[in-house]
Design a protein around this motif. Sequence first.
Motif, PDB file in Angstrom:
ATOM      1  N   ALA A 103       0.820  -1.217   0.000  1.00  9.35           N
ATOM      2  CA  ALA A 103       0.000   0.000   0.000  1.00  9.35           C
ATOM      3  C   ALA A 103       0.852   1.264   0.000  1.00  9.35           C
ATOM      4  O   ALA A 103       1.795   1.397   0.775  1.00  9.35           O
ATOM      5  CB  ALA A 103      -0.926   0.008   1.210  1.00  9.35           C
ATOM      6  N   ASP A 104       0.508   2.188  -0.886  1.00  8.97           N
ATOM      7  CA  ASP A 104       1.073   3.534  -0.860  1.00  8.97           C
ATOM      8  C   ASP A 104       0.133   4.486  -0.128  1.00  8.97           C
ATOM      9  O   ASP A 104       0.571   5.367   0.613  1.00  8.97           O
ATOM     10  CB  ASP A 104       1.302   4.052  -2.283  1.00  8.97           C
ATOM     11  CG  ASP A 104       2.398   3.299  -3.016  1.00  8.97           C
ATOM     12  OD1 ASP A 104       3.494   3.159  -2.444  1.00  8.97           O
ATOM     13  OD2 ASP A 104       2.150   2.848  -4.146  1.00  8.97           O
ATOM     14  N   ILE A 144      -4.323   7.476   4.914  1.00  2.97           N
ATOM     15  CA  ILE A 144      -2.997   7.045   5.365  1.00  2.97           C
ATOM     16  C   ILE A 144      -2.049   7.115   4.179  1.00  2.97           C
ATOM     17  O   ILE A 144      -2.397   6.705   3.067  1.00  2.97           O
ATOM     18  CB  ILE A 144      -3.051   5.614   5.931  1.00  2.97           C
ATOM     19  CG1 ILE A 144      -3.830   5.590   7.252  1.00  2.97           C
ATOM     20  CG2 ILE A 144      -1.649   5.052   6.144  1.00  2.97           C
ATOM     21  CD1 ILE A 144      -4.077   4.190   7.787  1.00  2.97           C
ATOM     22  N   LEU A 145      -0.860   7.635   4.428  1.00  2.00           N
ATOM     23  CA  LEU A 145       0.136   7.808   3.371  1.00  2.00           C
ATOM     24  C   LEU A 145       1.440   7.141   3.802  1.00  2.00           C
ATOM     25  O   LEU A 145       1.884   7.307   4.941  1.00  2.00           O
ATOM     26  CB  LEU A 145       0.372   9.300   3.125  1.00  2.00           C
ATOM     27  CG  LEU A 145       1.207   9.711   1.913  1.00  2.00           C
ATOM     28  CD1 LEU A 145       0.480   9.366   0.619  1.00  2.00           C
ATOM     29  CD2 LEU A 145       1.500  11.210   1.963  1.00  2.00           C
ATOM     30  N   SER A 146       2.036   6.376   2.892  1.00  2.00           N
ATOM     31  CA  SER A 146       3.310   5.740   3.215  1.00  2.00           C
ATOM     32  C   SER A 146       4.446   6.756   3.139  1.00  2.00           C
ATOM     33  O   SER A 146       4.338   7.786   2.468  1.00  2.00           O
ATOM     34  CB  SER A 146       3.597   4.581   2.254  1.00  2.00           C
ATOM     35  OG  SER A 146       3.970   5.068   0.972  1.00  2.00           O
ATOM     36  N   LYS A 147       5.517   6.445   3.812  1.00  2.00           N
ATOM     37  CA  LYS A 147       6.691   7.321   3.810  1.00  2.00           C
ATOM     38  C   LYS A 147       7.226   7.508   2.393  1.00  2.00           C
ATOM     39  O   LYS A 147       7.566   8.620   1.984  1.00  2.00           O
ATOM     40  CB  LYS A 147       7.765   6.704   4.708  1.00  2.00           C
ATOM     41  CG  LYS A 147       9.018   7.542   4.918  1.00  2.00           C
ATOM     42  CD  LYS A 147      10.017   6.765   5.761  1.00  2.00           C
ATOM     43  CE  LYS A 147      11.262   7.573   6.061  1.00  2.00           C
ATOM     44  NZ  LYS A 147      11.015   8.584   7.113  1.00  2.00           N
ATOM     45  N   GLN A 148       7.272   6.416   1.615  1.00  3.30           N
ATOM     46  CA  GLN A 148       7.791   6.501   0.256  1.00  3.30           C
ATOM     47  C   GLN A 148       6.881   7.337  -0.639  1.00  3.30           C
ATOM     48  O   GLN A 148       7.345   8.139  -1.454  1.00  3.30           O
ATOM     49  CB  GLN A 148       7.957   5.099  -0.342  1.00  3.30           C
ATOM     50  CG  GLN A 148       8.609   5.085  -1.717  1.00  3.30           C
ATOM     51  CD  GLN A 148       9.946   5.804  -1.747  1.00  3.30           C
ATOM     52  OE1 GLN A 148      10.821   5.545  -0.921  1.00  3.30           O
ATOM     53  NE2 GLN A 148      10.114   6.728  -2.686  1.00  3.30           N
ATOM     54  N   TYR A 180      -5.658   1.810  -1.652  1.00  6.44           N
ATOM     55  CA  TYR A 180      -6.719   0.983  -1.088  1.00  6.44           C
ATOM     56  C   TYR A 180      -7.808   1.863  -0.485  1.00  6.44           C
ATOM     57  O   TYR A 180      -7.560   3.010  -0.097  1.00  6.44           O
ATOM     58  CB  TYR A 180      -6.172   0.065   0.006  1.00  6.44           C
ATOM     59  CG  TYR A 180      -5.346  -1.098  -0.488  1.00  6.44           C
ATOM     60  CD1 TYR A 180      -5.926  -2.341  -0.722  1.00  6.44           C
ATOM     61  CD2 TYR A 180      -3.977  -0.960  -0.703  1.00  6.44           C
ATOM     62  CE1 TYR A 180      -5.167  -3.419  -1.165  1.00  6.44           C
ATOM     63  CE2 TYR A 180      -3.207  -2.024  -1.150  1.00  6.44           C
ATOM     64  CZ  TYR A 180      -3.810  -3.256  -1.376  1.00  6.44           C
ATOM     65  OH  TYR A 180      -3.055  -4.314  -1.819  1.00  6.44           O
ATOM     66  N   GLN A 181      -8.999   1.293  -0.396  1.00  8.76           N
ATOM     67  CA  GLN A 181     -10.131   1.909   0.302  1.00  8.76           C
ATOM     68  C   GLN A 181     -10.494   1.005   1.471  1.00  8.76           C
ATOM     69  O   GLN A 181     -10.609  -0.207   1.312  1.00  8.76           O
ATOM     70  CB  GLN A 181     -11.335   2.034  -0.629  1.00  8.76           C
ATOM     71  CG  GLN A 181     -12.638   2.431   0.048  1.00  8.76           C
ATOM     72  CD  GLN A 181     -12.673   3.894   0.454  1.00  8.76           C
ATOM     73  OE1 GLN A 181     -12.469   4.781  -0.367  1.00  8.76           O
ATOM     74  NE2 GLN A 181     -12.954   4.158   1.729  1.00  8.76           N
ATOM     75  N   ILE A 182     -10.658   1.590   2.653  1.00  6.19           N
ATOM     76  CA  ILE A 182     -11.103   0.790   3.786  1.00  6.19           C
ATOM     77  C   ILE A 182     -12.626   0.745   3.796  1.00  6.19           C
ATOM     78  O   ILE A 182     -13.295   1.728   3.475  1.00  6.19           O
ATOM     79  CB  ILE A 182     -10.549   1.339   5.120  1.00  6.19           C
ATOM     80  CG1 ILE A 182     -10.721   0.304   6.233  1.00  6.19           C
ATOM     81  CG2 ILE A 182     -11.177   2.670   5.493  1.00  6.19           C
ATOM     82  CD1 ILE A 182      -9.893   0.581   7.464  1.00  6.19           C
ATOM     83  N   LEU A 183     -13.166  -0.428   4.117  1.00  5.77           N
ATOM     84  CA  LEU A 183     -14.611  -0.629   4.135  1.00  5.77           C
ATOM     85  C   LEU A 183     -15.040  -1.255   5.469  1.00  5.77           C
ATOM     86  O   LEU A 183     -14.474  -2.282   5.849  1.00  5.77           O
ATOM     87  CB  LEU A 183     -15.044  -1.563   3.001  1.00  5.77           C
ATOM     88  CG  LEU A 183     -14.727  -1.133   1.580  1.00  5.77           C
ATOM     89  CD1 LEU A 183     -13.482  -1.868   1.086  1.00  5.77           C
ATOM     90  CD2 LEU A 183     -15.886  -1.420   0.665  1.00  5.77           C
ATOM     91  N   PRO A 184     -16.040  -0.686   6.145  1.00  9.77           N
ATOM     92  CA  PRO A 184     -16.608   0.632   5.887  1.00  9.77           C
ATOM     93  C   PRO A 184     -15.594   1.722   6.223  1.00  9.77           C
ATOM     94  O   PRO A 184     -14.563   1.440   6.830  1.00  9.77           O
ATOM     95  CB  PRO A 184     -17.815   0.678   6.828  1.00  9.77           C
ATOM     96  CG  PRO A 184     -17.432  -0.214   7.961  1.00  9.77           C
ATOM     97  CD  PRO A 184     -16.634  -1.329   7.339  1.00  9.77           C
ATOM     98  N   ALA A 185     -15.886   2.946   5.833  1.00 11.94           N
ATOM     99  CA  ALA A 185     -14.959   4.049   6.060  1.00 11.94           C
ATOM    100  C   ALA A 185     -14.804   4.343   7.548  1.00 11.94           C
ATOM    101  O   ALA A 185     -15.753   4.207   8.322  1.00 11.94           O
ATOM    102  CB  ALA A 185     -15.442   5.300   5.335  1.00 11.94           C
ATOM    103  N   LEU A 186     -13.592   4.757   7.930  1.00 13.13           N
ATOM    104  CA  LEU A 186     -13.333   5.127   9.325  1.00 13.13           C
ATOM    105  C   LEU A 186     -13.833   6.522   9.656  1.00 13.13           C
ATOM    106  O   LEU A 186     -14.058   6.842  10.822  1.00 13.13           O
ATOM    107  CB  LEU A 186     -11.828   5.078   9.617  1.00 13.13           C
ATOM    108  CG  LEU A 186     -11.121   3.731   9.647  1.00 13.13           C
ATOM    109  CD1 LEU A 186      -9.687   3.918  10.126  1.00 13.13           C
ATOM    110  CD2 LEU A 186     -11.845   2.753  10.536  1.00 13.13           C
TER     111      LEU A 186
END
Length: 282
Positions: A103-104, A144-148, A180-186
């Motif tokens: 995940a990015d 959420i964002l990865s460091k790279q 990616y999309q989280i389901l359900p949304a946070l």
Amino acid sequence: MKCMVINLDRSPDRLAHVTAEFAKIGVSFERVRAVDALHRLGLAETSPSLTPTEAACLMSHKVCWKIIADGDDAFGAIFEDDILLSDAAGPMLSDCGWVPADADIIKLETYLRKTVIGMRRNFVDRAFSVARLYSFHIGTAGYILSKQAARDLIVRDLDAPADHVVFDPSLPTSSSKTIYQILPALCVQSDIVLEKSVAFTSLLGEERLVKSVANSSPKRKPTEKLAVETRRIGRQIFNICRLRHQKTISFGVMSTKRKRRLLDSLHKSTCRPSAEGSYPQP
């Protein structure tokens, strides 16, 4: 995993709101101090294709990206201060062990509109799963964002709204990332699910509405409507063949008791300036 919230100095009501939201799930956050875009008259000139608020919002997120890029954590979470959080969001924001290895970016928010996701879903918790996100899903109120990925974004010359930069697959900043999309949304912005009389208003949304009306196309001819419908059906067939489908992402769990307390607290708030018309001081 560090959580960051962008907030204006002149928006203590929003800060109080988002502080209460995070406290209820037992997660701490770092406030990113914001500067009012209304006081930066030359802001629009820095990005001619963006409205002043869009330019400010982009710069806000870019500062957060730099914090992630320069930090020690593999991932960081960025939020805007008008969000509502799912009651079950705590474990997901306390630890990033559930994040897919490739995940990015993970979109934590929903705008309650249809978007295209992969049919394959991986459960990362008893209540949540993730699926690949393949189409534009508006908003950058929670992700959420990865460091790279952060390192890549901060060195690019950007001239698009923040949510397009991060989530629009027609742009190289997004198409080159595994999202990616989280389901359900946070999380969800308050004005999406609450009555306008109690929700925090979005200046960015108002500007976009004016912009879309100004740029709206004339009424389509019957042949043009047929062409649009043909393309729509073609996209549906393409998505099915690629094991993708359209879905409206629902918002996560929030108890009735908490909804009642939230509405009571928002009814008492009378000052609702927008945090989106700002960006953090570098």
